[in-house]
Structures are given as structure tokens and as C-alpha cells.
Design a protein around this motif. Structure first.
Motif, PDB file in Angstrom:
ATOM      1  N   GLY A   1       0.799  -1.215   0.000  1.00 43.42           N
ATOM      2  CA  GLY A   1       0.000   0.000   0.000  1.00 43.42           C
ATOM      3  C   GLY A   1       0.835   1.269   0.000  1.00 43.42           C
ATOM      4  N   HIS A   2       2.013   1.210   0.635  1.00 47.44           N
ATOM      5  CA  HIS A   2       2.890   2.380   0.616  1.00 47.44           C
ATOM      6  C   HIS A   2       3.309   2.737  -0.811  1.00 47.44           C
ATOM      7  CE1 HIS A   2       3.320   1.860   4.966  1.00 47.44           C
ATOM      8  NE2 HIS A   2       3.881   3.066   4.982  1.00 47.44           N
ATOM      9  N   THR A   3       3.441   1.743  -1.667  1.00 45.13           N
ATOM     10  CA  THR A   3       3.800   2.005  -3.063  1.00 45.13           C
ATOM     11  C   THR A   3       2.723   2.836  -3.743  1.00 45.13           C
ATOM     12  OG1 THR A   3       4.843  -0.177  -3.056  1.00 45.13           O
ATOM     13  CG2 THR A   3       4.623   0.915  -5.177  1.00 45.13           C
ATOM     14  N   ALA A   4       1.474   2.460  -3.521  1.00 41.38           N
ATOM     15  CA  ALA A   4       0.368   3.227  -4.093  1.00 41.38           C
ATOM     16  C   ALA A   4       0.290   4.622  -3.485  1.00 41.38           C
ATOM     17  CB  ALA A   4      -0.944   2.480  -3.873  1.00 41.38           C
ATOM     18  N   MET A   5       0.550   4.709  -2.198  1.00 46.11           N
ATOM     19  CA  MET A   5       0.561   6.004  -1.508  1.00 46.11           C
ATOM     20  C   MET A   5       1.584   6.941  -2.154  1.00 46.11           C
ATOM     21  SD  MET A   5       1.588   6.635   2.504  1.00 46.11           S
ATOM     22  CE  MET A   5       0.242   5.695   3.210  1.00 46.11           C
ATOM     23  N   GLU A   6       2.797   6.446  -2.355  1.00 44.41           N
ATOM     24  CA  GLU A   6       3.835   7.268  -2.974  1.00 44.41           C
ATOM     25  C   GLU A   6       3.513   7.576  -4.433  1.00 44.41           C
ATOM     26  OE1 GLU A   6       7.793   5.700  -2.353  1.00 44.41           O
ATOM     27  OE2 GLU A   6       7.890   6.853  -0.490  1.00 44.41           O
ATOM     28  N   CYS A   7       2.975   6.588  -5.147  1.00 46.31           N
ATOM     29  CA  CYS A   7       2.606   6.804  -6.545  1.00 46.31           C
ATOM     30  C   CYS A   7       1.621   7.959  -6.673  1.00 46.31           C
ATOM     31  CB  CYS A   7       2.014   5.523  -7.125  1.00 46.31           C
ATOM     32  SG  CYS A   7       1.407   5.682  -8.813  1.00 46.31           S
ATOM     33  N   ALA A   8       0.627   7.988  -5.799  1.00 49.31           N
ATOM     34  CA  ALA A   8      -0.388   9.036  -5.855  1.00 49.31           C
ATOM     35  C   ALA A   8       0.223  10.414  -5.637  1.00 49.31           C
ATOM     36  CB  ALA A   8      -1.471   8.763  -4.813  1.00 49.31           C
ATOM     37  N   VAL A   9       1.066  10.535  -4.610  1.00 46.52           N
ATOM     38  CA  VAL A   9       1.658  11.837  -4.295  1.00 46.52           C
ATOM     39  C   VAL A   9       2.683  12.244  -5.352  1.00 46.52           C
ATOM     40  CG1 VAL A   9       3.008  13.132  -2.598  1.00 46.52           C
ATOM     41  CG2 VAL A   9       1.255  11.509  -1.825  1.00 46.52           C
ATOM     42  N   PHE A  10       3.560  11.327  -5.733  1.00 49.89           N
ATOM     43  CA  PHE A  10       4.630  11.655  -6.675  1.00 49.89           C
ATOM     44  C   PHE A  10       4.102  12.106  -8.034  1.00 49.89           C
ATOM     45  CE2 PHE A  10       7.991   8.640  -4.611  1.00 49.89           C
ATOM     46  CZ  PHE A  10       8.094   9.524  -3.546  1.00 49.89           C
ATOM     47  N   ASN A  11       2.971  11.550  -8.468  1.00 48.78           N
ATOM     48  CA  ASN A  11       2.462  11.853  -9.800  1.00 48.78           C
ATOM     49  C   ASN A  11       1.568  13.079  -9.860  1.00 48.78           C
ATOM     50  OD1 ASN A  11       3.131   9.651 -12.007  1.00 48.78           O
ATOM     51  ND2 ASN A  11       2.918   8.566 -10.064  1.00 48.78           N
ATOM     52  N   THR A  12       0.948  13.441  -8.751  1.00 51.79           N
ATOM     53  CA  THR A  12      -0.017  14.545  -8.796  1.00 51.79           C
ATOM     54  C   THR A  12       0.490  15.831  -8.159  1.00 51.79           C
ATOM     55  OG1 THR A  12      -1.060  13.769  -6.739  1.00 51.79           O
ATOM     56  CG2 THR A  12      -1.992  12.967  -8.816  1.00 51.79           C
ATOM     57  N   VAL A  13       1.638  15.758  -7.500  1.00 63.03           N
ATOM     58  CA  VAL A  13       2.174  16.928  -6.805  1.00 63.03           C
ATOM     59  C   VAL A  13       3.560  17.250  -7.353  1.00 63.03           C
ATOM     60  CG1 VAL A  13       2.818  17.927  -4.584  1.00 63.03           C
ATOM     61  CG2 VAL A  13       0.872  16.336  -4.726  1.00 63.03           C
ATOM     62  N   GLU A  14       3.825  18.525  -7.585  1.00 67.17           N
ATOM     63  CA  GLU A  14       5.152  18.978  -8.007  1.00 67.17           C
ATOM     64  C   GLU A  14       5.805  19.778  -6.873  1.00 67.17           C
ATOM     65  OE1 GLU A  14       5.835  19.985 -12.166  1.00 67.17           O
ATOM     66  OE2 GLU A  14       3.654  20.170 -12.385  1.00 67.17           O
ATOM     67  N   PRO A  15       7.134  19.837  -6.869  1.00 68.92           N
ATOM     68  CA  PRO A  15       7.832  20.582  -5.821  1.00 68.92           C
ATOM     69  C   PRO A  15       7.303  22.014  -5.696  1.00 68.92           C
ATOM     70  CG  PRO A  15       9.406  19.322  -7.110  1.00 68.92           C
ATOM     71  CD  PRO A  15       8.074  19.198  -7.807  1.00 68.92           C
ATOM     72  N   GLY A  16       7.074  22.414  -4.447  1.00 74.09           N
ATOM     73  CA  GLY A  16       6.593  23.765  -4.180  1.00 74.09           C
ATOM     74  C   GLY A  16       5.089  23.895  -4.105  1.00 74.09           C
ATOM     75  N   GLU A  17       4.357  22.874  -4.545  1.00 74.57           N
ATOM     76  CA  GLU A  17       2.891  22.946  -4.489  1.00 74.57           C
ATOM     77  C   GLU A  17       2.393  22.622  -3.076  1.00 74.57           C
ATOM     78  OE1 GLU A  17       1.343  22.084  -8.999  1.00 74.57           O
ATOM     79  OE2 GLU A  17       1.656  20.315  -7.716  1.00 74.57           O
ATOM     80  N   SER A  18       1.203  23.104  -2.780  1.00 76.98           N
ATOM     81  CA  SER A  18       0.612  22.961  -1.448  1.00 76.98           C
ATOM     82  C   SER A  18      -0.167  21.647  -1.345  1.00 76.98           C
ATOM     83  CB  SER A  18      -0.315  24.144  -1.161  1.00 76.98           C
ATOM     84  OG  SER A  18      -0.982  23.962   0.071  1.00 76.98           O
ATOM     85  N   VAL A  19       0.065  20.932  -0.257  1.00 77.55           N
ATOM     86  CA  VAL A  19      -0.639  19.682   0.031  1.00 77.55           C
ATOM     87  C   VAL A  19      -1.231  19.772   1.428  1.00 77.55           C
ATOM     88  CG1 VAL A  19      -0.368  17.191   0.414  1.00 77.55           C
ATOM     89  CG2 VAL A  19       0.820  18.289  -1.487  1.00 77.55           C
ATOM     90  N   LEU A  20      -2.472  19.334   1.568  1.00 71.57           N
ATOM     91  CA  LEU A  20      -3.148  19.304   2.868  1.00 71.57           C
ATOM     92  C   LEU A  20      -3.347  17.855   3.291  1.00 71.57           C
ATOM     93  CD1 LEU A  20      -4.648  20.787   5.191  1.00 71.57           C
ATOM     94  CD2 LEU A  20      -6.724  20.678   3.777  1.00 71.57           C
ATOM     95  N   VAL A  21      -2.932  17.542   4.507  1.00 70.19           N
ATOM     96  CA  VAL A  21      -2.999  16.156   5.002  1.00 70.19           C
ATOM     97  C   VAL A  21      -3.773  16.122   6.302  1.00 70.19           C
ATOM     98  CG1 VAL A  21      -1.682  14.124   5.694  1.00 70.19           C
ATOM     99  CG2 VAL A  21      -0.774  15.646   3.919  1.00 70.19           C
ATOM    100  N   ALA A  22      -4.795  15.266   6.352  1.00 73.60           N
ATOM    101  CA  ALA A  22      -5.548  15.041   7.584  1.00 73.60           C
ATOM    102  C   ALA A  22      -4.875  13.915   8.360  1.00 73.60           C
ATOM    103  CB  ALA A  22      -6.996  14.692   7.253  1.00 73.60           C
ATOM    104  N   ILE A  23      -4.438  14.234   9.577  1.00 75.19           N
ATOM    105  CA  ILE A  23      -3.708  13.261  10.397  1.00 75.19           C
ATOM    106  C   ILE A  23      -4.510  12.932  11.647  1.00 75.19           C
ATOM    107  CG2 ILE A  23      -1.600  12.819  11.721  1.00 75.19           C
ATOM    108  CD1 ILE A  23      -0.123  14.742   9.886  1.00 75.19           C
TER     109      ILE A  23
END
Length: 467
Positions: A156-178
Motif C-alpha cells: 500500500g505504501h507504493t500506491a501512496m507514494e505513486c499518488a503523491v509523486f504523480n499529482t504533486v510537483e515541488p513547491g505545491e501545497s498539500v493538505l494532510v488530515a492526520i
């Protein structure tokens, strides 16, 4: 010819299985070497019945009487300086355990049989058909018509990284619910690849309201918002209705983790406007760990394929993975990596079992067994960590650590005396909960009774502090 000789002498046949025969005799036979000394004590047989190879085999049968040192004529120059490790000369041993923790879960015989089938080439047409079947199975499990649907070669971590790496570029804003460990992981992944990470934080067991989410979206203006549907570290299921609409209103993609919840709690990717959804193979799907279904909406694809920079990972680049899975409309699939063929066999079978059972039946069954377990735990005097029944994750139940007990001792006792895995908390919930998981193949009242009996036994026999 030595290879054509038929040897009927049992001592010769048995000798061929000895380490000395395999180590010393076979190489000599292959090289066409002959042995002219050291056979004086052997009882000679007629030459028509016993070849030189048979003589060598009989000599190997007398290995206990041979000197411990290898004679000069058996020595050869070798570049190997590290000997074979002793552990690798022993058979594989793995105990049977009742996997009643948060995953992986026990794998049913049907899926084990599928994963044990002879492998085929990862680029064979038959393999492409199996991958196409997997895609359709994931679309059903996720309740989506997304074309960009596939399974990652990894957990599942592979899919997690795939999602973030492909849709986010350096410097863009990401919001995470923890509100548990999975939000923490996504925040770290996004930070590592250069995103500006903003977080909404709740203590384990807390959930996020739509009002709180909209306020954070308006404030931080993220390109991606992450939310865990089934937070297994706390045993909580997050309500999802309306959140996708809020994300789209604020021009943000919604990424949802369903590793612990898929198949046990309702999720509707298309109806709930979820842009990226992923899960793992090893929980309610009951396949071995190692594959991770994921799906991207058209909005997510537009963001992915109109980047200014390449994704930080070549392996997880959806430009290539979309072709490998036949999702890009091109007539030919080009080699990208060697997928886990046996893992895909198992995943395909697990999705077939879910399709045969039916999603709604699976959700209903997990809920019924969970409620049966919850009542049994309360009858033992234990307190459930999530007070609101509607927020409890059906696949993973969290128990507040009983007062006066050492939770590690309880779990160790259960493992030792019942061969049963239950676990403590994970990440921020460590020291707060014990976790019992009954999902997929393990999800039945008989297993719930076994878990309850093991807990009762541990509570009876483990020491309790007087304080």
C-alpha cells in the motif's frame, strides 16, 4: 557411456543422495574424470553391471569411513571465499498463526492455489488478459468507471507514494488530515519530494468534519487533500459524503486511503467524487502482501499528465505504468518493469472472490461479525476505544488497554499460548489500544469466539498491577 548406465543396487541409489556424492562425484562424472585409486576396500561387481560411475557412487556410500580432509585429487581452485550460510542449508520453516491483527490476514486455500500456479511471462498476452481482469475487478471494488485503474507492484505504501509523486510537483501545497499513522506517512512523503505540507491533526480516534475540512481547504489552497477512510491504527472509519464535492469546489484533488477498509466498509469512488483511491491486497481482499490497487479520476489524470516536471520516481511514473497496464490507449505495451506475476494471480483470484460474494454482502458480513465481537469484548469487561458505533472500523477493532495490565504481556501471552496475533497500537496510538482484526477469510463468528477466548485467558493469567 556413463550417463546410460542403469544402477539397481539400492546402496548406489541412496549414495547418489548424499552430500559427498553431490559435492565430489557428480562434478567428476560431468568432467569425464576417472578414479584410479582409493577403491581397494570396495567389493567389485561384474564390469557389465557396474560402471565407473557406480563405483564412485558406492564409494560415496562409505562416506563415514573416508578421511575428513578432501584428498588433493578432489581439490580445485575456487574464487569463492564466503561459504554457504548454514541457515540456507536448512528447509524453510514458518509456523501457522491465526492472524487476527490489523493485517495481513490469513490467505484462503483458493488464493494460495492461484499464487502457486506456474508463472508465465509478464509480457505474454495471457498475462495482459489477467491484468485486464484485475482492472475490472478493481473498478468493481472501488465502484468506479475510471479507465486509469491498475495495481501497483508493491504494498500500500507504493500506491501512496505513486499518488503523491504523480499529482504533486515541488513547491505545491498539500493538505494532510492526520488522525493516525497513515496521515503522518503521507505528510512525510510529500515533504520529502518538496511539497509545502499543511496538516490537520486530531488525536487517535478523532474524525474530521466537513466544516473543518472546508476551512482548511480555503486557507491553504492545496492541489491535493489526503484523508484516510479506514484508520487502522485507531480503528476509525471516516465519513466520506460531501468531502469530494468540497475538494472540487476548491480546485483540489481528493486522495483517499482504503487499505484497511476496502471490502469491509462502504466506499463509492465515483459517487463520492474521490479523485485517487488506493488499497492493499493483504487485508479484506485476503491476497498475500505485495500488490496495491489504485485508480485515478479524469481530473487526476489531467493534473498528472500536464506536469512541468517529471515525477521523482521512475518506477512509479504513471506515464509508463499507464502503458504497462493498457490504460493509455496505445496499441502496444512497452516493457517498464517485471511485475509480480504470482502476486497478480493471487490478486485476480481475491477480486474474483469479492465479485462472487458481492460488495454489499461483504460490507454487511463484516459489520455483523464486528458487532458480535464488540458485544463479546464488552461482556469481558473491556472498553472499546471508539465510542460511537458508526465510526468504528468493521475490519479492525480497537480495545482500550485494560487498567492495571501491561498490554505487551497480554499480547505475548496470546501469541505463546494460542498461536494468535493481535497487536498494540501503531504510531500515535501506541500505548493506547490493542487491535483485533477479523477481515475477509478470517471474518466469521467462530474466529471471533477464538479471539474472545484468548483474551479472556490472557486477562485471567497475566499479572495485574495492584496500583
Amino acid at each position: 557411456m556413463i550417463g546410460a548406465t542403469r544402477v539397481k543396487d539400492p546402496s548406489v541409489l541412496n549414495a547418489r543422495q548424499t552430500p559427498r556424492f553431490k559435492k565430489f562425484v557428480i562434478p567428476f562424472v560431468k568432467l569425464g574424470c576417472t578414479l584410479s585409486t582409493g577403491v581397494g576396500s570396495l567389493k567389485m561387481m561384474p564390469r557389465t553391471l557396474l560402471s565407473k560411475a557406480a563405483l564412485l557412487a558406492q564409494q560415496a556410500a562409505l562416506e563415514n569411513s573416508l578421511p575428513s580432509k578432501v584428498p588433493l585429487w578432489c581439490r580445485s581452485v575456487s574464487s569463492v571465499t564466503i561459504p554457504p550460510p548454514a541457515c540456507m542449508l536448512r528447509p524453510l520453516e514458518a509456523p501457522f498463526r491465526y492472524l487476527f491483527g490489523p493485517g495481513p490476514s490469513n490467505v484462503p486455500p483458493r488464493i494460495l492455489a492461484a499464487s502457486g500456479r506456474p508463472i508465465i511471462g509478464h509480457l505474454h498476452q495471457e498475462m495482459y488478459q489477467i491484468m485486464d481482469d484485475i482492472k475490472k475487478g478493481i473498478q468493481y471494488a472501488f465502484q468506479t468507471e475510471n479507465n486509469m485503474t491498475l495495481a501497483m507492484s508493491g504494498s500500500g505504501h507504493t500506491a501512496m507514494e505513486c499518488a503523491v509523486f504523480n499529482t504533486v510537483e515541488p513547491g505545491e501545497s498539500v493538505l494532510v488530515a492526520i488522525n493516525g499513522i497513515w496521515g503522518e506517512r503521507v505528510a512525510e512523503i510529500a515533504e520529502r519530494m518538496g511539497a509545502k505540507v499543511h496538516t490537520m491533526v486530531k488525536t487517535p480516534g478523532g474524525y474530521f468534519t466537513n466544516e473543518e475540512i472546508e476551512q482548511a481547504l480555503a486557507k491553504h489552497k492545496p492541489v491535493l487533500f489526503f484523508l484516510t477512510h479506514g484508520e487502522s491504527s485507531a480503528g476509525l472509519v471516516q465519513p466520506m459524503d460531501g468531502i469530494g464535492d468540497l475538494c472540487h469546489k476548491h480546485n483540489c484533488l481528493l486522495l483517499v486511503d482504503t487499505v484497511a477498509s476496502l471490502g469491509s466498509a462502504p466506499i463509492y469512488m465515483d459517487q463520492q467524487n474521490i479523485d485517487i483511491l488506493y488499497t492493499g491486497s493483504q487485508k479484506a481482499l485476503n491476497a498475500p502482501p505485495g500488490t496495491a490497487p489504485i485508480s485515478f479520476s479524469e481530473r487526476a489524470c489531467h493534473k498528472m499528465f500536464n506536469r512541468k516536471t517529471k515525477p521523482v520516481s521512475y518506477l512509479l511514473d504513471m506515464t509508463y505504468l499507464s502503458n504497462y497496464w493498457g490504460c493509455d490507449g496505445k496499441p502496444a505495451r512497452i516493457y517498464h518493469h517485471t511485475g509480480p506475476v504470482s502476486g497478480f494471480f493471487a490478486l485476480r483470484e481475491s477480486l474474483a472472490i469479492l465479485a462472487e460474494k458481492g460488495l454489499e454482502n461483504s460490507w454487511r458480513h463484516h459489520r455483523e461479525v464486528a458487532e458480535y465481537l464488540w458485544k463479546g469484548l464488552e461482556d469481558l469487561g473491556l472498553q472499546l476505544f471508539i465510542k460511537d458505533k458508526e465510526l468504528r472500523l468493521p475490519s479492525v477493532t480497537t480495545i482500550a488497554i485494560p487498567e492495571g495490565y501491561n498490554w505487551r504481556e497480554l499480547l505475548a501471552y496470546i501469541m505463546k499460548h494460542h498461536q494468535m496475533e493481535m497487536t498494540g497500537g501503531l504510531g500515535p496510538s501506541v500505548g493506547m489500544v490493542m487491535r483485533v482484526g477479523l477481515m475477509g477469510y478470517n471474518c466469521n463468528k467462530g474466529n471471533a469466539d477464538m479471539a474472545l477466548a484468548a483474551l479472556a485467558d490472557a486477562l485471567k493469567n497475566c499479572p495485574k498491577s495492584k496500583a
